[in-house]
Design an enzyme around this catalytic site. Sequence first.
Site, PDB file in Angstrom:
ATOM      1  N   ASP A   1       2.526 -22.835 -29.460  1.00 33.92           N
ATOM      2  CA  ASP A   1       2.777 -22.003 -30.755  1.00 33.92           C
ATOM      3  C   ASP A   1       3.772 -22.328 -31.479  1.00 33.92           C
ATOM      4  O   ASP A   1       4.459 -23.156 -31.269  1.00 33.92           O
ATOM      5  CB  ASP A   1       2.760 -20.405 -29.960  1.00 33.92           C
ATOM      6  CG  ASP A   1       2.169 -19.278 -30.871  1.00 33.92           C
ATOM      7  OD1 ASP A   1       2.190 -19.520 -32.070  1.00 33.92           O
ATOM      8  OD2 ASP A   1       1.896 -18.259 -30.188  1.00 33.92           O
TER       9      ASP A   1
ATOM     10  N   ASP B   1      -3.159 -14.520 -37.061  1.00 34.19           N
ATOM     11  CA  ASP B   1      -4.060 -14.055 -35.850  1.00 34.19           C
ATOM     12  C   ASP B   1      -5.111 -13.043 -36.242  1.00 34.19           C
ATOM     13  O   ASP B   1      -4.936 -12.164 -37.243  1.00 34.19           O
ATOM     14  CB  ASP B   1      -3.219 -13.080 -34.940  1.00 34.19           C
ATOM     15  CG  ASP B   1      -2.117 -14.030 -34.196  1.00 34.19           C
ATOM     16  OD1 ASP B   1      -1.984 -15.269 -34.312  1.00 34.19           O
ATOM     17  OD2 ASP B   1      -1.432 -13.541 -33.253  1.00 34.19           O
TER      18      ASP B   1
HETATM   19  C1  GLA Z   1       0.809 -15.825 -31.462  1.00 38.87           C
HETATM   20  C2  GLA Z   1      -0.579 -16.608 -31.444  1.00 38.87           C
HETATM   21  C3  GLA Z   1      -1.349 -15.568 -30.519  1.00 38.87           C
HETATM   22  C4  GLA Z   1      -0.974 -15.532 -29.110  1.00 38.87           C
HETATM   23  C5  GLA Z   1       0.494 -14.499 -29.213  1.00 38.87           C
HETATM   24  C6  GLA Z   1       1.090 -14.447 -27.828  1.00 38.87           C
HETATM   25  O1  GLA Z   1       0.722 -14.486 -32.149  1.00 38.87           O
HETATM   26  O2  GLA Z   1      -1.048 -17.077 -32.788  1.00 38.87           O
HETATM   27  O3  GLA Z   1      -2.794 -16.329 -30.512  1.00 38.87           O
HETATM   28  O4  GLA Z   1      -1.015 -16.478 -28.436  1.00 38.87           O
HETATM   29  O5  GLA Z   1       1.245 -15.411 -30.105  1.00 38.87           O
HETATM   30  O6  GLA Z   1       2.163 -14.274 -28.023  1.00 38.87           O
END
Ligand code: GLA
Length: 406
Positions: A114, A174
């Site tokens: 991430d 997301d």
């Molecule tokens: C980010 C990622 C998500 C998830 C969260 C976890 O938002 O894009 O897919 O992995 O972190 O904290």
Amino acid sequence: MGWNHWNTFGCDPTEDIILQTAQALVDTGLNIVVDDCWHAESRDLDTGAPKEDLTKFPHGLKWLSDQLHTMGLKFGIYSSAGTFTCGGHFGSLGYEEIDAKTYAEWGVDYLKYDNCNNEGQSGTPKLSYDRFNKMREALKATGRPILYALCNWGEDQPWNWAGTIAHSWRISGDIHDASHEFSGFDPRCPCTSMLDCKLPGWHCSVTRIIDFAALLVAKIGSGRWNDMDMLEVGRGGMNQEEYSKSGAVVVTHFSMWAFLKSPLILGHDIRNTDNTTLEIITNEEIIAINQDTRAAQPVRKINRLLKSSAGEEDGTLSVWTVSLSTYPTNAIAVLNTGSETQSLTLEFAEIWSDAANLQNLTYDFVDLWQKNGSGKWGQSVGKFSQSFEVSVEPHQTKVFKVIAQS
Ligand code: GLA
């Protein structure tokens, strides 16, 4: 293809959830990803090695990984190329070697990496590349094959550089599971295109992610994929109205992720999969398009703006083609994101405008979302030359395998 705990269980993954899910998946050979929040309060204070939360994972992650491998599954894990993960746990920035080494010792097969808390080390493709490449080098040095899945939400255009260091890269903020988000605009996902997006955000709708991906299809190929984010199929938020009728939204979500060659990572509670969802996610014909070895880039050939009867903007009607390893037998998808049923004549000269050899063939159209006499997905709707008439309900996607007749 696989499953990731985040969409349903957020910051509360546990050994029990992972093992029960694994049991539910066991015959599929899919891969299981433990996302954020597997972490102990801190790293090992002496060695700096990452440690897992033993309340959530009483036997430790190495043990869990062994269990999953014994069951025939692969094991994925999550970290962030930052000082902290998005959920506020220790990140891997500056700890790439020891983290990669520990993951390899734990038997990790997949790393989702991430972008939170990156200390300003982004904003240019070079800064992002250098930061993500450090983990790639560290993973390589372990000698263990680990699929490397970048998750920097499309910041700094990873599709232009990640293909040389990773196997997939997220292209957007997301995804979010709510009925109004199927095609809605949410200011938390502010960009209209990812090409120059500075704030990927979150709460991105299904149709917006499809639009983002449409411009990036030319970047994919064997072993390098645009990741459209984990599936919300089966979670229930997006399908309240239409689900009971035809599962249209869920079918669209699953079909388009498959057609656009996104990794297919389920995110619902697999232990409680309802029958309609199960039917949808096990459509082998749709999955075959996603996994096709030709790894061809899909193309959006038609994209018509729609207006409602009241004259307001109302989504799009789009036609997509992709060639398959069975070429000239290929696939076509027709997606209606509007709120009224749409009919369209698919002129072969138009949808294959760049492939004259395909235009004059006769095709058996097999509707991959209709069941055939033996109860399997894929029913022929007839043989056609030159053109084909199709009608698509609101929010529905129709997918056809078009079998070239000799
Ligand atoms: C980010 C990622 C998500 C998830 C969260 C976890 O938002 O894009 O897919 O992995 O972190 O904290």
